[in-house]
Design an enzyme around this catalytic site. Structure first.
Site, short mmCIF file in Angstrom:
data_model
loop_
_atom_site.label_atom_id
_atom_site.label_comp_id
_atom_site.label_asym_id
_atom_site.label_seq_id
_atom_site.Cartn_x
_atom_site.Cartn_y
_atom_site.Cartn_z
N ARG A 86 -1.36 -4.40 -19.36
CA ARG A 86 -0.46 -5.53 -19.11
C ARG A 86 -0.07 -6.22 -20.41
NH1 ARG A 86 -0.55 -6.42 -13.54
NH2 ARG A 86 -2.54 -6.13 -12.51
N GLU A 109 10.10 -10.69 -9.60
CA GLU A 109 9.25 -9.50 -9.48
C GLU A 109 9.23 -8.76 -10.82
OE1 GLU A 109 7.40 -7.65 -7.46
OE2 GLU A 109 8.23 -7.54 -5.44
N ASP A 110 8.14 -8.08 -11.10
CA ASP A 110 8.10 -7.21 -12.28
C ASP A 110 8.96 -5.97 -12.05
OD1 ASP A 110 6.39 -6.22 -10.31
OD2 ASP A 110 4.72 -5.81 -11.66
N PHE A 165 6.11 6.29 -13.43
CA PHE A 165 5.18 5.16 -13.47
C PHE A 165 5.18 4.55 -14.86
CE2 PHE A 165 1.18 2.86 -13.35
CZ PHE A 165 1.27 2.29 -12.09
N ASP A 212 10.15 -0.94 -6.57
CA ASP A 212 10.00 0.52 -6.48
C ASP A 212 10.54 0.94 -5.11
OD1 ASP A 212 9.15 3.14 -6.64
OD2 ASP A 212 7.05 2.70 -6.85
P1 IMP Z 1 7.22 -1.52 -4.05
O1 IMP Z 1 6.65 -2.31 -2.89
O2 IMP Z 1 7.05 -0.05 -3.84
O3 IMP Z 1 8.64 -1.89 -4.38
O4 IMP Z 1 6.33 -1.82 -5.29
C1 IMP Z 1 6.32 -3.05 -5.93
C2 IMP Z 1 5.02 -3.28 -6.70
O5 IMP Z 1 4.36 -2.06 -7.02
C3 IMP Z 1 5.32 -3.92 -8.01
O6 IMP Z 1 5.33 -5.32 -7.89
C4 IMP Z 1 4.20 -3.38 -8.89
O7 IMP Z 1 3.07 -4.22 -8.78
C5 IMP Z 1 3.88 -2.04 -8.35
N1 IMP Z 1 4.56 -0.95 -9.07
C6 IMP Z 1 5.59 -0.18 -8.65
N2 IMP Z 1 5.95 0.72 -9.57
C7 IMP Z 1 5.14 0.52 -10.62
C8 IMP Z 1 5.04 1.13 -11.94
O8 IMP Z 1 5.78 2.05 -12.33
N3 IMP Z 1 4.07 0.61 -12.75
C9 IMP Z 1 3.24 -0.40 -12.39
N4 IMP Z 1 3.31 -1.00 -11.18
C10 IMP Z 1 4.25 -0.55 -10.32
#
Ligand code: IMP
Length: 190
Positions: free
Chosen positions: A178, A112-113, A165, A116
């Site tokens: 990106r 995963e990148d 963010f 969050d």
């Molecule tokens: P989660 O489901 O809330 O954990 O979010 C995961 C996904 O949200 C990541 O794979 C990203 O694509 C996107 N995401 C969450 N935080 C950020 C951020 O700070 N910048 C860009 N994308 C984010």
């Protein structure tokens, strides 16, 4: 007759021009990715792992990570969405592109990148688990521990970061940024 290059009634949206501040620079990323690759290589030696890249955000990270792995791997791609064009999760994860091959009986490294809230990871883990892999390990370049309400466990974390963010190195804001070689915060969004 001259054909206008774009419809004058629907002008192109302005290109983004946010104030960015670098959070993690290129050299720091490179060093940490080498360390992560060493750990993954040591843990998965002889296991013929499949690297599962979560699109779109992880593609830059995966490209650099796999080139530092000291073992043979195959790669698969999966795409999910939960953010759309927003900076907060919609709370609903949708599968948009599935793996091309079966991963039954295989050792998986889900890359995963960023984690969050942990919602996407929770969804992906359950989705992959249902396919009967031998094991699933999770590697995330970035983790926002203060937001991880799902308390997702992550085997390999690149960097823990504050709940801001961020963009760059594969991560986007409305599809842009990106291609930045570093991780940055968008000043005017925080
Ligand atoms: P989660 O489901 O809330 O954990 O979010 C995961 C996904 O949200 C990541 O794979 C990203 O694509 C996107 N995401 C969450 N935080 C950020 C951020 O700070 N910048 C860009 N994308 C984010």
């Amino acid at each position: 007759m001259t054909i206008p290059s774009s419809n004058p009634l629907t002008p192109a949206p302005p290109l983004p021009s946010h104030q960015l501040s670098v959070l993690i620079g290129e050299e720091e990323l490179k060093r940490r990715i080498e360390e992560l690759a060493q750990e993954i290589s040591a843990d998965l030696r002889e296991k013929d792992p499949v690297i599962v890249c979560v699109l779109k955000g992880a593609f830059v990270f995966v490209a650099d990570l796999i080139r530092k792995l000291d073992l043979p791997v195959t790669t698969e791609f999966i795409r999910v969405s939960s953010y759309g064009n927003n900076v907060v999760t919609s709370g609903e994860v949708k599968l948009e592109l599935d793996l091309a091959n079966s991963v039954a009986g295989r050792h998986l490294v889900l890359v995963e990148d960023i984690v969050d809230t942990g919602l996407t990871l929770q969804y992906l883990r359950a989705n992959l688990q249902a396919r009967g892999p031998a094991s699933i390990r999770v590697c995330a370049l970035l983790h926002k521990p203060d937001n991880n309400v799902k308390l997702s466990t992550i085997d390999y974390v690149g960097f823990n970061i504050p709940s801001k963010f961020v963009v760059g190195y594969g991560l986007d804001y409305q599809g842009y940024y990106r291609n930045l070689p570093y991780i940055a915060q968008i000043q005017d969004l925080q």
